[in-house]
Design a protein around this motif. Structure first.
Motif, PDB file in Angstrom:
ATOM      1  N   GLY A  57       0.778  -1.229   0.000  1.00 25.42           N
ATOM      2  CA  GLY A  57       0.000   0.000   0.000  1.00 25.42           C
ATOM      3  C   GLY A  57       0.808   1.277   0.000  1.00 25.42           C
ATOM      4  N   GLY A  58       1.969   1.280  -0.647  1.00 26.90           N
ATOM      5  CA  GLY A  58       2.775   2.491  -0.704  1.00 26.90           C
ATOM      6  C   GLY A  58       3.732   2.660   0.458  1.00 26.90           C
ATOM      7  N   HIS A  59       3.715   1.739   1.424  1.00 29.14           N
ATOM      8  CA  HIS A  59       4.637   1.774   2.548  1.00 29.14           C
ATOM      9  C   HIS A  59       5.650   0.633   2.432  1.00 29.14           C
ATOM     10  CE1 HIS A  59       1.093   3.907   4.055  1.00 29.14           C
ATOM     11  NE2 HIS A  59       1.887   4.480   4.956  1.00 29.14           N
ATOM     12  N   VAL A  60       6.823   0.837   3.013  1.00 30.96           N
ATOM     13  CA  VAL A  60       7.768  -0.249   3.202  1.00 30.96           C
ATOM     14  C   VAL A  60       7.936  -0.451   4.698  1.00 30.96           C
ATOM     15  CG1 VAL A  60      10.141  -1.043   2.938  1.00 30.96           C
ATOM     16  CG2 VAL A  60       9.003   0.082   1.030  1.00 30.96           C
ATOM     17  N   PHE A  61       7.623  -1.645   5.175  1.00 26.42           N
ATOM     18  CA  PHE A  61       7.817  -2.004   6.577  1.00 26.42           C
ATOM     19  C   PHE A  61       9.077  -2.847   6.672  1.00 26.42           C
ATOM     20  CE2 PHE A  61       3.301  -1.299   6.046  1.00 26.42           C
ATOM     21  CZ  PHE A  61       2.947  -0.574   7.182  1.00 26.42           C
ATOM     22  N   GLN A  62      10.006  -2.429   7.490  1.00 28.34           N
ATOM     23  CA  GLN A  62      11.237  -3.172   7.699  1.00 28.34           C
ATOM     24  C   GLN A  62      11.286  -3.646   9.153  1.00 28.34           C
ATOM     25  OE1 GLN A  62      13.814   0.169   6.172  1.00 28.34           O
ATOM     26  NE2 GLN A  62      14.724  -1.497   4.969  1.00 28.34           N
ATOM     27  N   LEU A  63      11.185  -4.947   9.358  1.00 26.14           N
ATOM     28  CA  LEU A  63      11.258  -5.542  10.686  1.00 26.14           C
ATOM     29  C   LEU A  63      12.649  -6.134  10.864  1.00 26.14           C
ATOM     30  CD1 LEU A  63       7.856  -7.466  10.562  1.00 26.14           C
ATOM     31  CD2 LEU A  63       8.262  -5.118  11.347  1.00 26.14           C
ATOM     32  N   HIS A  64      13.269  -5.929  12.020  1.00 22.97           N
ATOM     33  CA  HIS A  64      14.634  -6.420  12.161  1.00 22.97           C
ATOM     34  C   HIS A  64      15.021  -6.720  13.601  1.00 22.97           C
ATOM     35  CE1 HIS A  64      14.665  -1.956  11.272  1.00 22.97           C
ATOM     36  NE2 HIS A  64      14.926  -1.998  12.568  1.00 22.97           N
ATOM     37  N   LEU A  65      16.079  -7.511  13.709  1.00 27.31           N
ATOM     38  CA  LEU A  65      16.757  -7.809  14.960  1.00 27.31           C
ATOM     39  C   LEU A  65      18.192  -7.305  14.834  1.00 27.31           C
ATOM     40  CD1 LEU A  65      15.525 -11.483  15.522  1.00 27.31           C
ATOM     41  CD2 LEU A  65      14.744  -9.444  16.748  1.00 27.31           C
ATOM     42  N   THR A  66      18.653  -6.563  15.835  1.00 24.15           N
ATOM     43  CA  THR A  66      19.980  -5.959  15.770  1.00 24.15           C
ATOM     44  C   THR A  66      20.566  -5.848  17.164  1.00 24.15           C
ATOM     45  OG1 THR A  66      21.184  -3.942  15.138  1.00 24.15           O
ATOM     46  CG2 THR A  66      18.896  -3.662  15.814  1.00 24.15           C
ATOM     47  N   ASN A  67      21.898  -5.840  17.248  1.00 26.33           N
ATOM     48  CA  ASN A  67      22.539  -5.635  18.551  1.00 26.33           C
ATOM     49  C   ASN A  67      22.878  -4.167  18.791  1.00 26.33           C
ATOM     50  OD1 ASN A  67      24.557  -5.581  16.579  1.00 26.33           O
ATOM     51  ND2 ASN A  67      26.096  -6.508  17.912  1.00 26.33           N
ATOM     52  N   ALA A  68      22.391  -3.274  17.929  1.00 24.01           N
ATOM     53  CA  ALA A  68      22.643  -1.838  18.058  1.00 24.01           C
ATOM     54  C   ALA A  68      21.353  -1.112  18.435  1.00 24.01           C
ATOM     55  CB  ALA A  68      23.187  -1.268  16.749  1.00 24.01           C
ATOM     56  N   GLN A  69      21.425  -0.262  19.440  1.00 24.64           N
ATOM     57  CA  GLN A  69      20.245   0.489  19.862  1.00 24.64           C
ATOM     58  C   GLN A  69      20.032   1.741  19.025  1.00 24.64           C
ATOM     59  OE1 GLN A  69      20.440   2.279  23.776  1.00 24.64           O
ATOM     60  NE2 GLN A  69      18.213   2.175  24.041  1.00 24.64           N
ATOM     61  N   GLY A  70      21.107   2.441  18.691  1.00 28.51           N
ATOM     62  CA  GLY A  70      21.006   3.683  17.941  1.00 28.51           C
ATOM     63  C   GLY A  70      20.668   3.457  16.486  1.00 28.51           C
ATOM     64  N   MET A  71      20.069   4.479  15.840  1.00 23.31           N
ATOM     65  CA  MET A  71      19.602   4.347  14.465  1.00 23.31           C
ATOM     66  C   MET A  71      20.311   5.284  13.496  1.00 23.31           C
ATOM     67  SD  MET A  71      15.647   3.926  15.620  1.00 23.31           S
ATOM     68  CE  MET A  71      15.987   4.737  17.192  1.00 23.31           C
ATOM     69  N   ILE A  72      21.378   5.944  13.963  1.00 22.77           N
ATOM     70  CA  ILE A  72      22.221   6.740  13.074  1.00 22.77           C
ATOM     71  C   ILE A  72      23.661   6.290  13.272  1.00 22.77           C
ATOM     72  CG2 ILE A  72      20.673   8.730  12.973  1.00 22.77           C
ATOM     73  CD1 ILE A  72      22.469  10.126  15.017  1.00 22.77           C
ATOM     74  N   GLU A  73      24.516   6.630  12.310  1.00 26.25           N
ATOM     75  CA  GLU A  73      25.880   6.109  12.270  1.00 26.25           C
ATOM     76  C   GLU A  73      26.677   6.425  13.532  1.00 26.25           C
ATOM     77  OE1 GLU A  73      24.008   6.142   8.485  1.00 26.25           O
ATOM     78  OE2 GLU A  73      24.333   7.791   9.903  1.00 26.25           O
ATOM     79  N   LYS A  74      26.454   7.583  14.099  1.00 23.34           N
ATOM     80  CA  LYS A  74      27.146   7.996  15.318  1.00 23.34           C
ATOM     81  C   LYS A  74      26.987   6.978  16.439  1.00 23.34           C
ATOM     82  CE  LYS A  74      26.712  11.593  18.910  1.00 23.34           C
ATOM     83  NZ  LYS A  74      26.519  10.637  20.018  1.00 23.34           N
ATOM     84  N   PHE A  75      25.860   6.276  16.461  1.00 23.85           N
ATOM     85  CA  PHE A  75      25.571   5.313  17.511  1.00 23.85           C
ATOM     86  C   PHE A  75      25.903   3.877  17.107  1.00 23.85           C
ATOM     87  CE2 PHE A  75      22.335   8.679  18.661  1.00 23.85           C
ATOM     88  CZ  PHE A  75      23.004   9.107  19.788  1.00 23.85           C
ATOM     89  N   PHE A  76      25.332   3.414  15.976  1.00 20.45           N
ATOM     90  CA  PHE A  76      25.411   1.979  15.729  1.00 20.45           C
ATOM     91  C   PHE A  76      26.758   1.524  15.179  1.00 20.45           C
ATOM     92  CE2 PHE A  76      23.478   3.409  11.624  1.00 20.45           C
ATOM     93  CZ  PHE A  76      24.348   2.816  10.726  1.00 20.45           C
ATOM     94  N   ILE A  77      27.618   2.444  14.720  1.00 18.27           N
ATOM     95  CA  ILE A  77      28.948   2.012  14.269  1.00 18.27           C
ATOM     96  C   ILE A  77      29.957   1.990  15.415  1.00 18.27           C
ATOM     97  CG2 ILE A  77      30.897   2.540  12.735  1.00 18.27           C
ATOM     98  CD1 ILE A  77      28.872   3.428  10.652  1.00 18.27           C
ATOM     99  N   PRO A  78      30.193   3.113  16.135  1.00 20.70           N
ATOM    100  CA  PRO A  78      31.232   3.077  17.170  1.00 20.70           C
ATOM    101  C   PRO A  78      30.745   2.778  18.586  1.00 20.70           C
ATOM    102  CG  PRO A  78      30.633   5.354  16.749  1.00 20.70           C
ATOM    103  CD  PRO A  78      29.744   4.502  15.880  1.00 20.70           C
ATOM    104  N   GLN A  79      29.437   2.626  18.812  1.00 23.41           N
ATOM    105  CA  GLN A  79      28.948   2.506  20.175  1.00 23.41           C
ATOM    106  C   GLN A  79      28.050   1.287  20.423  1.00 23.41           C
ATOM    107  OE1 GLN A  79      28.465   7.349  20.559  1.00 23.41           O
ATOM    108  NE2 GLN A  79      27.268   6.080  21.936  1.00 23.41           N
ATOM    109  N   THR A  80      28.096   0.295  19.567  1.00 22.80           N
ATOM    110  CA  THR A  80      27.278  -0.896  19.773  1.00 22.80           C
ATOM    111  C   THR A  80      27.859  -1.748  20.899  1.00 22.80           C
ATOM    112  OG1 THR A  80      26.463  -0.992  17.501  1.00 22.80           O
ATOM    113  CG2 THR A  80      26.498  -3.056  18.724  1.00 22.80           C
ATOM    114  N   ALA A  81      27.013  -2.092  21.860  1.00 17.44           N
ATOM    115  CA  ALA A  81      27.468  -2.866  23.023  1.00 17.44           C
ATOM    116  C   ALA A  81      26.754  -4.203  23.166  1.00 17.44           C
ATOM    117  CB  ALA A  81      27.269  -2.049  24.295  1.00 17.44           C
ATOM    118  N   GLY A  82      25.650  -4.393  22.454  1.00 18.61           N
ATOM    119  CA  GLY A  82      24.877  -5.630  22.591  1.00 18.61           C
ATOM    120  C   GLY A  82      25.580  -6.831  21.978  1.00 18.61           C
ATOM    121  N   LYS A  83      25.423  -7.981  22.623  1.00 19.43           N
ATOM    122  CA  LYS A  83      26.002  -9.230  22.126  1.00 19.43           C
ATOM    123  C   LYS A  83      24.871 -10.206  21.807  1.00 19.43           C
ATOM    124  CE  LYS A  83      30.309  -8.856  24.771  1.00 19.43           C
ATOM    125  NZ  LYS A  83      31.198  -9.527  25.762  1.00 19.43           N
ATOM    126  N   TRP A  84      24.885 -10.721  20.601  1.00 16.72           N
ATOM    127  CA  TRP A  84      23.836 -11.647  20.190  1.00 16.72           C
ATOM    128  C   TRP A  84      23.796 -12.871  21.093  1.00 16.72           C
ATOM    129  CZ3 TRP A  84      20.311 -12.103  15.970  1.00 16.72           C
ATOM    130  CH2 TRP A  84      20.200 -10.936  15.197  1.00 16.72           C
TER     131      TRP A  84
END
Length: 301
Positions: free
Chosen positions: A247-274
């Protein structure tokens, strides 16, 4: 390595401009033919693979509204409803100045961060005469944290709140189902917590898409931190996702070990372990609005 990132920066100083457009995200799913006018289209469904940007740019005179959401980690257990009691959100607007040049702004609840970006498609994958084997897009962003610090003097230092990201996104659509992207990246932070922390963090990202049906696809994304203090203290971001277009939308569902959603967070500051349950369930919802009445739905990304 430094020369590579100097080249990325120089590329943005010499960006040319061009013009065109599209009508609806729903048209992306219909891009089953890999080539339109010899140029490859729909390498990815939208401007994000999962957390990171894809080579796709917003078509000219189109506005994309994106809602990104991350719940808490699954290791929160039943008491925290396996992360659903916690939430981090980002709202963003992205606009296509031309088919190849996009701008965007966003605001994340994490550290009350505002961000803006420029994105230009330098090269388009093409068959036939003057063939090009890949699509190459340059990306540059700035993020500013507005979280109030305990230290009053630190609050007054504007430059300490800034972080910058520079990427060269290189992707190839091998066939109607499979696309692969590499993303050499530099994240520069004006202020770091300790003398051990690195102001400049270098990483190589890899992302892929495999189309399952006309409306769905499976995505994977990984960012490898180059050796250094940041790589020793933090975890490489790894994410798995499932895209649904309707219907004109794209829904993206995901699992990730990164909390942040911009590069500043998810590249140098990811702390979660799968392996320890440090996994965030989240989603992106994208919707495009057209400002050009003359555009046709057949125009594909």
């Amino acid at each position: 390595m430094k020369r590579i990132y100097q080249f990325i920066l120089a590329s943005f100083l010499l960006l040319p401009f061009s013009a065109a457009a599209q009508d609806d995200l729903l048209a992306l799913a219909d891009a089953d033919s890999a080539v339109t006018s010899d140029f490859t289209t729909a390498t990815f469904k939208t401007t994000r693979i999962i957390n990171g940007h894809s080579v796709q740019t917003i078509p000219g005179k189109e506005l994309l509204f994106m809602i990104s959401h991350r719940f808490g980690t699954l290791d929160g257990g039943a008491y925290n409803f396996f992360g659903l009691d916690a939430a981090t959100i980002r709202l963003a607007l992205e606009y296509g100045l031309t088919d190849r040049f996009s701008v965007g702004v966003g605001r994340s609840s994490l550290e009350k961060t505002y961000d803006g970006y420029l994105k230009y498609k330098l090269l388009r994958q093409k068959e036939g005469t003057w063939a090009a084997p890949v699509t190459v897009t340059g990306f540059a962003s700035t993020a500013i944290t507005t979280l109030r610090y305990d230290n009053a003097e630190k609050n007054e230092d504007f430059s300490s709140r800034l972080a910058y990201t520079y990427q060269l996104l290189i992707a190839r659509k091998f066939n109607d189902r499979f696309s692969l992207q590499l993303s050499p990246t530099l994240v520069h932070r004006n202020l770091v917590t300790t003398t051990r922390d690195e102001n400049n963090v270098y990483a190589i990202g890899a992302g892929s898409r495999y189309k399952l049906t006309k409306r769905t696809s499976f995505n994977a994304e990984y960012f490898y931190l180059l050796p250094g203090a940041t790589a020793d203290d933090y975890i490489n971001s790894f994410s798995l996702g499932f895209d649904i277009e309707t219907g004109g939308h794209v829904f993206q569902l995901h699992l990730t070990n990164a909390q942040g959603m911009i590069e500043k967070f998810f590249i140098p500051q990811t702390a979660g372990k799968w392996g320890d349950g440090g996994i965030y369930f989240g989603f992106n919802i994208s919707r495009v609005f057209s400002f050009d009445k003359d555009k046709k739905v057949e125009k594909k990304w």
